[in-house]
Design a protein around this motif. Structure first.
Motif, PDB file in Angstrom:
ATOM      1  N   LEU A  23       0.817  -1.224   0.000  1.00 20.37           N
ATOM      2  CA  LEU A  23       0.000   0.000   0.000  1.00 20.37           C
ATOM      3  C   LEU A  23       0.851   1.275   0.000  1.00 20.37           C
ATOM      4  CD1 LEU A  23      -2.954  -0.916   2.354  1.00 20.37           C
ATOM      5  CD2 LEU A  23      -3.112  -0.207  -0.030  1.00 20.37           C
ATOM      6  N   GLU A  26      -0.376   4.880   1.288  1.00 20.83           N
ATOM      7  CA  GLU A  26      -1.642   4.767   2.027  1.00 20.83           C
ATOM      8  C   GLU A  26      -1.464   4.020   3.347  1.00 20.83           C
ATOM      9  OE1 GLU A  26      -1.274   3.722  -1.118  1.00 20.83           O
ATOM     10  OE2 GLU A  26      -2.872   4.493  -2.412  1.00 20.83           O
ATOM     11  N   LEU A  30      -3.527   4.076   6.930  1.00 25.17           N
ATOM     12  CA  LEU A  30      -4.161   2.857   7.447  1.00 25.17           C
ATOM     13  C   LEU A  30      -3.716   2.609   8.892  1.00 25.17           C
ATOM     14  CD1 LEU A  30      -5.914   0.314   6.795  1.00 25.17           C
ATOM     15  CD2 LEU A  30      -3.804  -0.847   6.139  1.00 25.17           C
ATOM     16  N   LYS A 139      -5.807  -2.725  -4.480  1.00 27.14           N
ATOM     17  CA  LYS A 139      -5.488  -1.977  -3.261  1.00 27.14           C
ATOM     18  C   LYS A 139      -6.594  -0.972  -2.936  1.00 27.14           C
ATOM     19  CE  LYS A 139      -1.127  -1.117  -4.782  1.00 27.14           C
ATOM     20  NZ  LYS A 139       0.231  -0.554  -4.744  1.00 27.14           N
ATOM     21  N   ASP A 140      -7.096  -0.280  -3.974  1.00 22.15           N
ATOM     22  CA  ASP A 140      -8.123   0.749  -3.728  1.00 22.15           C
ATOM     23  C   ASP A 140      -9.395   0.138  -3.165  1.00 22.15           C
ATOM     24  OD1 ASP A 140      -6.369   2.532  -4.689  1.00 22.15           O
ATOM     25  OD2 ASP A 140      -7.358   2.864  -6.630  1.00 22.15           O
ATOM     26  N   LEU A 143      -8.897  -0.724   0.471  1.00 24.29           N
ATOM     27  CA  LEU A 143      -8.983   0.465   1.323  1.00 24.29           C
ATOM     28  C   LEU A 143     -10.424   0.954   1.465  1.00 24.29           C
ATOM     29  CD1 LEU A 143      -5.847   2.485   0.156  1.00 24.29           C
ATOM     30  CD2 LEU A 143      -6.196   1.422   2.398  1.00 24.29           C
ATOM     31  N   LYS A 144     -11.176   0.842   0.365  1.00 18.74           N
ATOM     32  CA  LYS A 144     -12.584   1.263   0.397  1.00 18.74           C
ATOM     33  C   LYS A 144     -13.370   0.399   1.394  1.00 18.74           C
ATOM     34  CE  LYS A 144     -15.618   1.077  -3.086  1.00 18.74           C
ATOM     35  NZ  LYS A 144     -16.003   0.909  -4.482  1.00 18.74           N
ATOM     36  N   LYS A 147     -12.375   1.364   4.956  1.00 20.93           N
ATOM     37  CA  LYS A 147     -12.999   2.645   5.317  1.00 20.93           C
ATOM     38  C   LYS A 147     -14.459   2.441   5.685  1.00 20.93           C
ATOM     39  CE  LYS A 147     -10.626   5.985   2.734  1.00 20.93           C
ATOM     40  NZ  LYS A 147     -10.551   6.681   1.470  1.00 20.93           N
TER      41      LYS A 147
END
Ligand code: SF4
Ligand code: SF4
Ligand code: SF4
Length: 245
Positions: A23, A26, A30, A139-140, A143-144, A147
């Motif tokens: 990541l 990011e 995290l 990866k996105d 992370l989504k 979140k």
């Protein structure tokens, strides 16, 4: 106090965990939002107190089951990480062959040393709360999902097919070039990664919900294929769905 999260792996190449390790920028954000208390690929420390478990890999042995059940018991939220965990993935290719043959092929004379059974996704064994699809995961999207979980929301994962993203990207359909593609029946979310790079979609994100009614049947029909024929051409990721149907 930050929520405690942990990562676990079963039969897998660990490529999805590697996506998390990768990541880079990011990762700082995290780590500001969560405490990672167990992550064999990245940490030496280890604690069994966690609220969210990310599980990579499919289940291929009897002794995997109690381990997975223990993780389920501890975790308030259990997330399947990657195709192996979500849909069985590449490990399910062995389900098309007699297990004895597979064991001999891999382990030769020592075949009896290693137990195995037909490969399966983790939700064949325990309840799973959320899924991060893909081989490997994006990866996105990972992370989504994190979140959303931290905000107490249900992560939104597309239920429409890859074709939608492919058309949005302005790609010429691979069927027009005489190739075959699983985009019409595969769950979107990768941005039509493969067709955009002139490769066919092999279904790594699994089938759209209810593919028989939701598939872009007109695409398949136009090129003389049924959903079943299309899926059977791509056993790489969809073996479990094919055998289990
Ligand atoms: S889903 Fe793909 S990248 Fe992830 S662990 Fe399985 S084989 Fe590896
Ligand atoms: S079938 Fe494949 S190449 Fe054609 S539109 Fe759908 S995803 Fe794109
Ligand atoms: S296009 Fe298909 S095979 Fe490629 S990443 Fe997306 S879902 Fe996976």
């Amino acid at each position: 106090m930050k929520p405690k999260i942990a990562f676990f792996d079963f039969a897998s190449c660990e490529g999805c965990q590697l996506q998390v390790v990768n990541l880079e920028s990011e990762m700082v954000d995290l780590l500001a939002a969560v405490d990672i208390v167990q992550f064999r690929e990245a940490l030496a420390e280890k604690s069994d107190e966690y609220a969210i478990a990310f599980v990579e890999g499919s289940i291929t042995r009897e002794k995997d089951i109690p381990r997975l059940q223990k993780i389920r018991q501890q975790a308030a939220i259990l997330v399947a990480l990657g195709s192996c965990a979500c849909i069985g993935g590449v490990n399910c290719l062995k389900n098309f062959h007699p297990l004895e043959e597979v064991r001999k092929y891999v382990y030769g004379e020592k075949a009896n040393w290693y137990e195995t059974f037909s490969a399966r996704p983790i939700d064949a064994m325990v309840a799973v709360d959320h899924y991060v699809y893909g081989c490997p995961v994006h990866k996105d999207e990972f992370l989504k999902v994190v979140k959303s979980l931290l905000l107490g929301k249900k992560p939104e994962i597309p239920t429409y097919p890859v074709c939608v993203e492919c058309k949005r990207a302005g790609n010429v359909c691979l069927f027009e070039m005489g190739l075959t593609c699983l985009g019409p029946v595969t769950r979107a979310g990768c941005g039509a990664w493969c067709p955009t790079n002139r490769g066919n979609c092999a279904g790594c994100r699994g089938l759209v919900p209810d593919p028989n009614t939701n598939a872009e049947k007109e695409v398949l029909k136009k090129y003389g294929l049924t959903m079943e024929q299309a899926v059977s051409q791509f056993r790489i990721f969809l073996g479990y769905a094919e055998v289990a149907k």
